[in-house]
Structure formats: C-alpha cells, structure tokens
Scaffold this motif. Sequence first.
Motif, PDB file in Angstrom:
ATOM      1  N   LEU A   6       0.842  -1.184   0.000  1.00 53.21           N
ATOM      2  CA  LEU A   6       0.000   0.000   0.000  1.00 53.21           C
ATOM      3  C   LEU A   6       0.883   1.243   0.000  1.00 53.21           C
ATOM      4  O   LEU A   6       0.726   2.134  -0.824  1.00 53.21           O
ATOM      5  N   HIS A   7       1.821   1.309   0.929  1.00 52.72           N
ATOM      6  CA  HIS A   7       2.811   2.390   1.029  1.00 52.72           C
ATOM      7  C   HIS A   7       3.914   1.873   1.954  1.00 52.72           C
ATOM      8  O   HIS A   7       3.606   1.201   2.946  1.00 52.72           O
ATOM      9  N   PRO A   8       5.170   2.171   1.678  1.00 53.39           N
ATOM     10  CA  PRO A   8       6.252   1.640   2.523  1.00 53.39           C
ATOM     11  C   PRO A   8       6.106   1.987   4.003  1.00 53.39           C
ATOM     12  O   PRO A   8       6.454   1.180   4.861  1.00 53.39           O
ATOM     13  N   ASN A  46      -3.569  14.614   6.805  1.00 55.27           N
ATOM     14  CA  ASN A  46      -2.663  13.602   6.279  1.00 55.27           C
ATOM     15  C   ASN A  46      -3.464  12.330   6.001  1.00 55.27           C
ATOM     16  O   ASN A  46      -4.257  11.892   6.831  1.00 55.27           O
ATOM     17  N   HIS A  47      -3.272  11.756   4.815  1.00 51.37           N
ATOM     18  CA  HIS A  47      -4.043  10.574   4.444  1.00 51.37           C
ATOM     19  C   HIS A  47      -3.349   9.776   3.346  1.00 51.37           C
ATOM     20  O   HIS A  47      -2.452  10.278   2.668  1.00 51.37           O
ATOM     21  N   ALA A  48      -3.765   8.542   3.190  1.00 58.00           N
ATOM     22  CA  ALA A  48      -3.352   7.719   2.053  1.00 58.00           C
ATOM     23  C   ALA A  48      -4.238   8.106   0.880  1.00 58.00           C
ATOM     24  O   ALA A  48      -5.434   8.324   1.048  1.00 58.00           O
ATOM     25  N   GLY A  59       6.572   1.064  -6.480  1.00 58.91           N
ATOM     26  CA  GLY A  59       5.844  -0.141  -6.119  1.00 58.91           C
ATOM     27  C   GLY A  59       4.638   0.060  -5.216  1.00 58.91           C
ATOM     28  O   GLY A  59       3.904  -0.882  -4.960  1.00 58.91           O
ATOM     29  N   ALA A  60       4.423   1.272  -4.723  1.00 57.20           N
ATOM     30  CA  ALA A  60       3.308   1.531  -3.807  1.00 57.20           C
ATOM     31  C   ALA A  60       2.030   1.816  -4.582  1.00 57.20           C
ATOM     32  O   ALA A  60       2.048   2.469  -5.626  1.00 57.20           O
ATOM     33  N   VAL A 138      -9.809   5.283  -2.776  1.00 56.61           N
ATOM     34  CA  VAL A 138      -9.311   3.907  -2.738  1.00 56.61           C
ATOM     35  C   VAL A 138      -9.593   3.172  -4.053  1.00 56.61           C
ATOM     36  O   VAL A 138      -8.698   2.538  -4.622  1.00 56.61           O
ATOM     37  N   SER A 139     -10.798   3.272  -4.574  1.00 55.33           N
ATOM     38  CA  SER A 139     -11.132   2.545  -5.806  1.00 55.33           C
ATOM     39  C   SER A 139     -10.367   3.059  -7.015  1.00 55.33           C
ATOM     40  O   SER A 139     -10.265   2.356  -8.028  1.00 55.33           O
TER      41      SER A 139
END
Length: 190
Positions: A6-8, A46-48, A59-60, A138-139
């Motif tokens: 997803l994220h390192p 702050n968010h993904a 690669g994330a 997310v989608s």
Amino acid sequence: MSTRLLHPSFQNGIRKGGGENAGGILTCKCSDRPVKVKVSGGIAHNHACGCTKCWKPQGAAFSVVAVAPSENVSVIENSDKLVVVDRSALIQRHACGACGTHMHGPVEREHAFQGLSFIHPELLDNNSWPEPGFAAFVSSIIEAGVDPSEMEGIRATFKDLGLEPYDCLSPALMDYLATWTAKKNGVLHQ
C-alpha cells in the motif's frame, strides 16, 4: 488482508505522529542537487491517497499526502529543477524534473482548497508529522491497474491499520467542500 504494498510507511503498521508538528524540509529523491522545499508550520489532513495523479514511492499503490497553507511552503534549493506536471489540474503539482518526485502542489484557482498546498510528509526531514487519518480515492487504484478482486483485501487492510477507506475524501472534507460550494452559490450565508 492484502499483500499488496500500500505504502512503505505502512508495512509495520501506522507510525503514531508527533503532536508538535512544526513542518520541516521536504527533499526530492535526487542524490545530485536535490530540490528542497521548506514547510513552516504544521500540516493537516494527512491521508493515504489512491488517485492516479499523486506521486507514489516505487511499487506503492497509494501516496501519503497532507496539506499546508501555501504561504508556509517555499522552495529553498534547486527550484530550477521543478516542472508543473499538469497545468490544467486543480492541484498544480510541482515535481522534480530529474527524479519525478512531487514536491508541492498549490491550489491557486477558486476552490474550497485555494490557498493550500499538497505535500508528501514522508519527504520531510523529521518524523514529527501527524499519522494518516484515512484513505481516500481507494477505488481509483483500479484505474492504475490493480485488479478489482484485490479491493476487498485492500479495504480490510486499511481498516486493520485504523484508516477508514473512502472512495472520495473523508466526510469532514466532503462537508467542507459542499459548504464552500453552498456559500459560493448563495444557498448558505456566511
């Protein structure tokens, strides 16, 4: 549970952020003449992010992104290397032309986010930034090539990490956008 990166910074759980966030220096990934951007003061939201526009580490599937007031964001080294990724976009993402790292993205045109700059806190020279609070768009990672069959596991992983997955922004930010629009259109009064 998803095995996708997803994220390192999420590999070993979410690192709890510092309560005294005072900004710092963002540095691109170049070893020669890196671009440096100073963020004076704290960051928020702050968010993904899974959108296809945000810069992501190799690669994330997601970026980690936050905002700061644009007046608190300034390029302090090697500004000559910066290019705007897409001049037609709402967020004017300034990226290093050599390594491709997005350094800051001000919102300059009329919008609820006008006056804010989007940054990637993982590029800061300290770990005092607040932890991500949710996962947005997310989608959208499907648009980047993630198989739709992975989505249930990805959403479950975010929930396990304590991040609510949304296919837009968080409810508080969506309310802020709708309120701004209603005030602009005269439906709500100042």
